[in-house]
Design a protein around this motif. Structure first.
Motif, PDB file in Angstrom:
ATOM      1  N   ASP A 109       0.825  -1.205   0.000  1.00  0.00           N
ATOM      2  CA  ASP A 109       0.000   0.000   0.000  1.00  0.00           C
ATOM      3  C   ASP A 109       0.861   1.257   0.000  1.00  0.00           C
ATOM      4  N   ALA A 110       1.867   1.265   0.819  1.00  0.00           N
ATOM      5  CA  ALA A 110       2.730   2.437   0.898  1.00  0.00           C
ATOM      6  C   ALA A 110       3.997   2.196   0.067  1.00  0.00           C
ATOM      7  N   LYS A 111       4.489   3.239  -0.533  1.00  0.00           N
ATOM      8  CA  LYS A 111       5.717   3.112  -1.310  1.00  0.00           C
ATOM      9  C   LYS A 111       6.908   3.040  -0.369  1.00  0.00           C
ATOM     10  N   ARG A 112       7.995   2.514  -0.892  1.00  0.00           N
ATOM     11  CA  ARG A 112       9.204   2.422  -0.086  1.00  0.00           C
ATOM     12  C   ARG A 112       9.720   3.816   0.218  1.00  0.00           C
ATOM     13  N   ASN A 113      10.233   3.980   1.416  1.00  0.00           N
ATOM     14  CA  ASN A 113      10.769   5.280   1.812  1.00  0.00           C
ATOM     15  C   ASN A 113      12.289   5.313   1.715  1.00  0.00           C
ATOM     16  N   PHE A 114      12.863   4.381   0.948  1.00  0.00           N
ATOM     17  CA  PHE A 114      14.307   4.359   0.747  1.00  0.00           C
ATOM     18  C   PHE A 114      14.583   3.915  -0.686  1.00  0.00           C
ATOM     19  N   THR A 115      15.739   4.236  -1.188  1.00  0.00           N
ATOM     20  CA  THR A 115      16.123   3.813  -2.531  1.00  0.00           C
ATOM     21  C   THR A 115      17.345   2.913  -2.439  1.00  0.00           C
ATOM     22  N   MET A 116      17.397   1.958  -3.318  1.00  0.00           N
ATOM     23  CA  MET A 116      18.521   1.030  -3.356  1.00  0.00           C
ATOM     24  C   MET A 116      19.485   1.461  -4.455  1.00  0.00           C
ATOM     25  N   PRO A 117      20.795   1.387  -4.180  1.00  0.00           N
ATOM     26  CA  PRO A 117      21.788   1.721  -5.211  1.00  0.00           C
ATOM     27  C   PRO A 117      21.924   0.569  -6.209  1.00  0.00           C
ATOM     28  N   SER A 118      22.921   0.661  -7.065  1.00  0.00           N
ATOM     29  CA  SER A 118      23.144  -0.392  -8.058  1.00  0.00           C
ATOM     30  C   SER A 118      23.556  -1.697  -7.366  1.00  0.00           C
ATOM     31  N   TRP A 119      23.567  -2.781  -8.129  1.00  0.00           N
ATOM     32  CA  TRP A 119      23.878  -4.096  -7.580  1.00  0.00           C
ATOM     33  C   TRP A 119      25.237  -4.121  -6.902  1.00  0.00           C
ATOM     34  N   GLY A 120      26.252  -3.645  -7.577  1.00  0.00           N
ATOM     35  CA  GLY A 120      27.604  -3.712  -7.035  1.00  0.00           C
ATOM     36  C   GLY A 120      27.752  -2.938  -5.734  1.00  0.00           C
ATOM     37  N   PRO A 170      22.538  -1.675   3.273  1.00  0.00           N
ATOM     38  CA  PRO A 170      22.672  -1.730   1.824  1.00  0.00           C
ATOM     39  C   PRO A 170      22.062  -0.532   1.103  1.00  0.00           C
ATOM     40  N   ALA A 171      21.113   0.144   1.724  1.00  0.00           N
ATOM     41  CA  ALA A 171      20.457   1.270   1.074  1.00  0.00           C
ATOM     42  C   ALA A 171      21.298   2.536   1.132  1.00  0.00           C
ATOM     43  N   CYS A 172      21.814   2.889   2.303  1.00  0.00           N
ATOM     44  CA  CYS A 172      22.562   4.150   2.432  1.00  0.00           C
ATOM     45  C   CYS A 172      24.053   3.943   2.664  1.00  0.00           C
ATOM     46  N   GLY A 173      24.443   2.852   3.299  1.00  0.00           N
ATOM     47  CA  GLY A 173      25.847   2.573   3.565  1.00  0.00           C
ATOM     48  C   GLY A 173      26.444   3.374   4.700  1.00  0.00           C
ATOM     49  N   LYS A 174      25.634   4.132   5.423  1.00  0.00           N
ATOM     50  CA  LYS A 174      26.161   5.006   6.474  1.00  0.00           C
ATOM     51  C   LYS A 174      26.104   4.388   7.864  1.00  0.00           C
ATOM     52  N   ALA A 175      25.166   3.499   8.098  1.00  0.00           N
ATOM     53  CA  ALA A 175      25.007   2.901   9.431  1.00  0.00           C
ATOM     54  C   ALA A 175      25.258   1.403   9.365  1.00  0.00           C
ATOM     55  N   SER A 176      25.579   0.835  10.497  1.00  0.00           N
ATOM     56  CA  SER A 176      25.766  -0.606  10.570  1.00  0.00           C
ATOM     57  C   SER A 176      24.426  -1.310  10.405  1.00  0.00           C
ATOM     58  N   ALA A 177      24.434  -2.428   9.698  1.00  0.00           N
ATOM     59  CA  ALA A 177      23.205  -3.198   9.511  1.00  0.00           C
ATOM     60  C   ALA A 177      22.938  -4.108  10.698  1.00  0.00           C
ATOM     61  N   PHE A 178      23.924  -4.261  11.579  1.00  0.00           N
ATOM     62  CA  PHE A 178      23.810  -5.203  12.686  1.00  0.00           C
ATOM     63  C   PHE A 178      23.604  -4.493  14.009  1.00  0.00           C
ATOM     64  N   THR A 218      15.380  -1.224  11.818  1.00  0.00           N
ATOM     65  CA  THR A 218      15.419  -0.204  10.766  1.00  0.00           C
ATOM     66  C   THR A 218      16.776   0.482  10.796  1.00  0.00           C
ATOM     67  N   CYS A 219      17.146   1.022   9.671  1.00  0.00           N
ATOM     68  CA  CYS A 219      18.391   1.783   9.596  1.00  0.00           C
ATOM     69  C   CYS A 219      18.167   3.127  10.285  1.00  0.00           C
ATOM     70  N   PRO A 220      19.047   3.550  11.189  1.00  0.00           N
ATOM     71  CA  PRO A 220      18.847   4.819  11.882  1.00  0.00           C
ATOM     72  C   PRO A 220      19.036   6.032  10.974  1.00  0.00           C
ATOM     73  N   VAL A 221      19.644   5.863   9.810  1.00  0.00           N
ATOM     74  CA  VAL A 221      19.894   6.996   8.917  1.00  0.00           C
ATOM     75  C   VAL A 221      18.808   7.117   7.847  1.00  0.00           C
ATOM     76  N   CYS A 222      18.577   6.028   7.070  1.00  0.00           N
ATOM     77  CA  CYS A 222      17.629   6.112   5.946  1.00  0.00           C
ATOM     78  C   CYS A 222      16.297   5.433   6.236  1.00  0.00           C
ATOM     79  N   HIS A 223      16.147   4.818   7.390  1.00  0.00           N
ATOM     80  CA  HIS A 223      14.915   4.154   7.839  1.00  0.00           C
ATOM     81  C   HIS A 223      14.509   2.992   6.940  1.00  0.00           C
ATOM     82  N   ALA A 224      15.474   2.328   6.327  1.00  0.00           N
ATOM     83  CA  ALA A 224      15.183   1.126   5.548  1.00  0.00           C
ATOM     84  C   ALA A 224      14.788   0.004   6.506  1.00  0.00           C
ATOM     85  N   PRO A 225      13.780  -0.789   6.161  1.00  0.00           N
ATOM     86  CA  PRO A 225      13.298  -1.844   7.072  1.00  0.00           C
ATOM     87  C   PRO A 225      14.179  -3.089   7.020  1.00  0.00           C
TER      88      PRO A 225
END
Length: 140
Positions: free
Chosen positions: A15-26, A38-46, A55-62
């Motif tokens: 229903d809602a669009k993603r609030n983050f963008t993904m970069p290229s595959w590499g 993987p979305a912003c690369g600025k915060a640790s995923a763990f 969620t990512c504390p920077v880009c709020h990726a789920p």
């Protein structure tokens, strides 16, 4: 006897669009191996050693909604055993490796290798699944 109608299964569109963008595959996969978001690369995923943040504390990726719990241990075992197997073959190419020496060297090496590879491989799988949009819907 009448036949049942054919049912076509379609992917549910969120229903809602993603609030983050993904970069290229590499870039996304490199960020995953580096254990970053993987979305912003600025915060640790763990959020610890094996746990992925909700969620990512920077880009709020789920990040916590990506189902990457089962595949990383299997990939870690396969990659780790390939490295250990190649090491055993190279170390014993002259057939002079003692059994006790191989146990003392390769058992701790296997344990450390498995622990060291777990996080980068889990980050890789996280980035891969986020890139192909394998994100669970929010729980109600």
């Amino acid at each position: 006897m009448p036949l049942d109608p054919v049912i076509q299964w379609r992917r549910k569109v969120p229903d809602a669009k993603r609030n983050f963008t993904m970069p290229s595959w590499g870039i996304a996969l490199a960020r995953g191996v580096a254990m970053r978001c993987p979305a912003c690369g600025k915060a640790s995923a763990f959020d610890g050693w094996f746990n992925i943040r909700k969620t990512c504390p920077v880009c709020h990726a789920p990040l916590g909604r990506v189902p990457c719990d089962t595949l990383p241990p299997y990939l870690t075992i396969v990659v780790g055993l390939a490295i250990i197997g190649a090491g055993l073959i190279i170390a014993d190419r002259n057939h002079t490796l003692d059994y006790a020496t191989s146990l003392v060297v390769f058992i701790p090496m296997a344990i450390l290798l498995q622990l060291g590879l777990q996080r980068p491989i889990k980050g890789f799988v996280l980035a891969l699944m986020m890139k192909v949009d394998m994100i669970r819907q929010e729980e109600l």
